[in-house]
Design an enzyme around this catalytic site. Structure first.
Site, PDB file in Angstrom:
ATOM      1  N   ASN A 207      25.435  40.516  -8.733  1.00  0.00           N
ATOM      2  CA  ASN A 207      26.254  41.345  -7.838  1.00  0.00           C
ATOM      3  C   ASN A 207      27.097  40.565  -6.839  1.00  0.00           C
ATOM      4  OD1 ASN A 207      25.331  43.702  -9.015  1.00  0.00           O
ATOM      5  ND2 ASN A 207      23.664  43.965  -7.541  1.00  0.00           N
TER       6      ASN A 207
ATOM      7  N   ARG B 232      32.185  49.767 -11.594  1.00  0.00           N
ATOM      8  CA  ARG B 232      31.092  48.798 -11.799  1.00  0.00           C
ATOM      9  C   ARG B 232      30.003  48.946 -10.734  1.00  0.00           C
ATOM     10  NH1 ARG B 232      30.726  42.640 -11.031  1.00  0.00           N
ATOM     11  NH2 ARG B 232      29.198  41.972 -12.592  1.00  0.00           N
TER      12      ARG B 232
ATOM     13  N   HIS C 127      26.108  49.415 -11.572  1.00  0.00           N
ATOM     14  CA  HIS C 127      25.081  48.525 -11.034  1.00  0.00           C
ATOM     15  C   HIS C 127      24.139  49.256 -10.088  1.00  0.00           C
ATOM     16  CE1 HIS C 127      26.727  44.272 -12.146  1.00  0.00           C
ATOM     17  NE2 HIS C 127      26.949  45.156 -13.090  1.00  0.00           N
TER      18      HIS C 127
ATOM     19  N   HIS D 249      35.162  48.196 -19.679  1.00  0.00           N
ATOM     20  CA  HIS D 249      35.725  46.843 -19.607  1.00  0.00           C
ATOM     21  C   HIS D 249      37.185  46.770 -20.040  1.00  0.00           C
ATOM     22  CE1 HIS D 249      31.392  45.090 -19.738  1.00  0.00           C
ATOM     23  NE2 HIS D 249      31.780  45.299 -18.506  1.00  0.00           N
TER      24      HIS D 249
END
Ligand code: HEM
Ligand SMILES: *[C@@H]1O[C@H](CO)[C@@H](O)[C@H](O)[C@H]1NC(C)=O
Ligand SMILES: *[C@@H]1O[C@H](CO)[C@@H](O)[C@H](O)[C@H]1NC(C)=O
Length: 223
Positions: free
Chosen positions: A97, A65, A69, A196
């Site tokens: 975040n 992740r 990001h 996910h």
């Protein structure tokens, strides 16, 4: 494999190797970019991530992740790793975040190992890209080669994170538009969202939709 781009694009390989950048500078990324300048670079990153994963398997989704990001905000330039300074709230402290991004310390330790071996050579952005690939492999996924040579960004703002990262309440059309802005397709959204299948989500990211969604199945209704 050599990829040159006007600081844009690279692959949309299996999962999150999609590198997104913007800007006018022409740059190339290559598999084996550090073969002569820091031959143990990828091994040192892998060892650091594997050791941390052995202690806590949550390291893998966390780093995947982190890479996403990073890449969605000013391209894969390490900007998510930059700390806030007085007068500038950085990406890492923005709502998408903080506090949900985790295990920054593992990336820091990998970078420290590389600085001990070959100071000033390997970019933080590449460390994160390698570490994300290693996280996929440690989780039982397929490995893939990671072209390297990314340059680290020096700009990291809360606003850029808020404007680029999708949120848990984003609609399907928000998501399609947000990914299209990075030249990613609907199919890419579906494939990348396979990330996910591992990791955690806080209740605050989804309880509202489970308990208050207008068309929720009755078996999910809490009395
Ligand atoms: C399609 C748009 C996306 C949305 C709206 C979204 C949203 C979210 C949210 C809300 C969480 C939970 C955060 C928390 O409560 O702690 C999460 C976790 C996560 N996301 Fe996404 N995400 C998206 C795409 C992606 C992509 C493209 C990747 C990587 C390829 C990814 C990888 C992950 C991972 C691995 C976790 C678990 C993190 C952990 O365990 O620390 N997501 N995402
Ligand atoms: C092992 O994992 C736990 C839980 O994430 C963490 O608190 C601890 O610092 C980790 N230890 C090492 C040596 O990484
Ligand atoms: C998307 O593709 C177009 C056309 O090739 C290019 O001009 C643009 O810079 C790309 N955008 C990103 C974010 O890579």
């Amino acid at each position: 494999m050599k990829r040159c781009f006007s600081l844009a694009a690279a692959l949309a390989v299996v999962t999150l190797a999609a590198l997104l950048s913007s800007g006018a500078v022409v740059a190339c990324i290559d598999v084996g970019f550090y073969d002569t300048t820091c031959p143990s670079a990828e091994t040192l990153v892998q060892q650091t991530v594997a050791a941390a994963f052995g202690n806590d398997s949550g390291v893998a989704p966390a780093i995947i992740r982190l890479h996403f990001h990073d890449c969605f905000v000013k391209g894969c330039d390490g900007s998510v790793l930059i700390d806030s300074t007085p007068g500038n709230k950085a990406e890492k402290d923005s709502a998408p975040n903080f506090p949900s991004l985790r295990f920054f310390d593992v990336v820091d330790r990998a970078k420290a190992a590389l600085e001990a071996q070959c100071p000033g050579v390997v970019s933080c952005a590449d460390v994160l890209a390698f570490a994300a690939r290693d996280s996929v492999v440690l989780s039982g996924g397929l490995g893939y080669q990671v072209p390297a040579g990314r340059r680290d960004g020096r700009v990291s703002t809360e606003a850029d994170a808020l404007n680029n990262l999708p949120g848990p309440t984003s609609t399907a059309s928000d998501l399609v538009a947000g990914f299209a802005a990075k030249n990613l397709t609907v199919e890419d959204i579906v494939v990348l969202s396979g990330a996910h299948t591992i990791g955690v989500s806080h209740c605050s990211s989804f309880t509202e939709r489970i308990y208050n969604f207008p068309t929720q199945p009755t078996e999910l209704t809490r009395s």
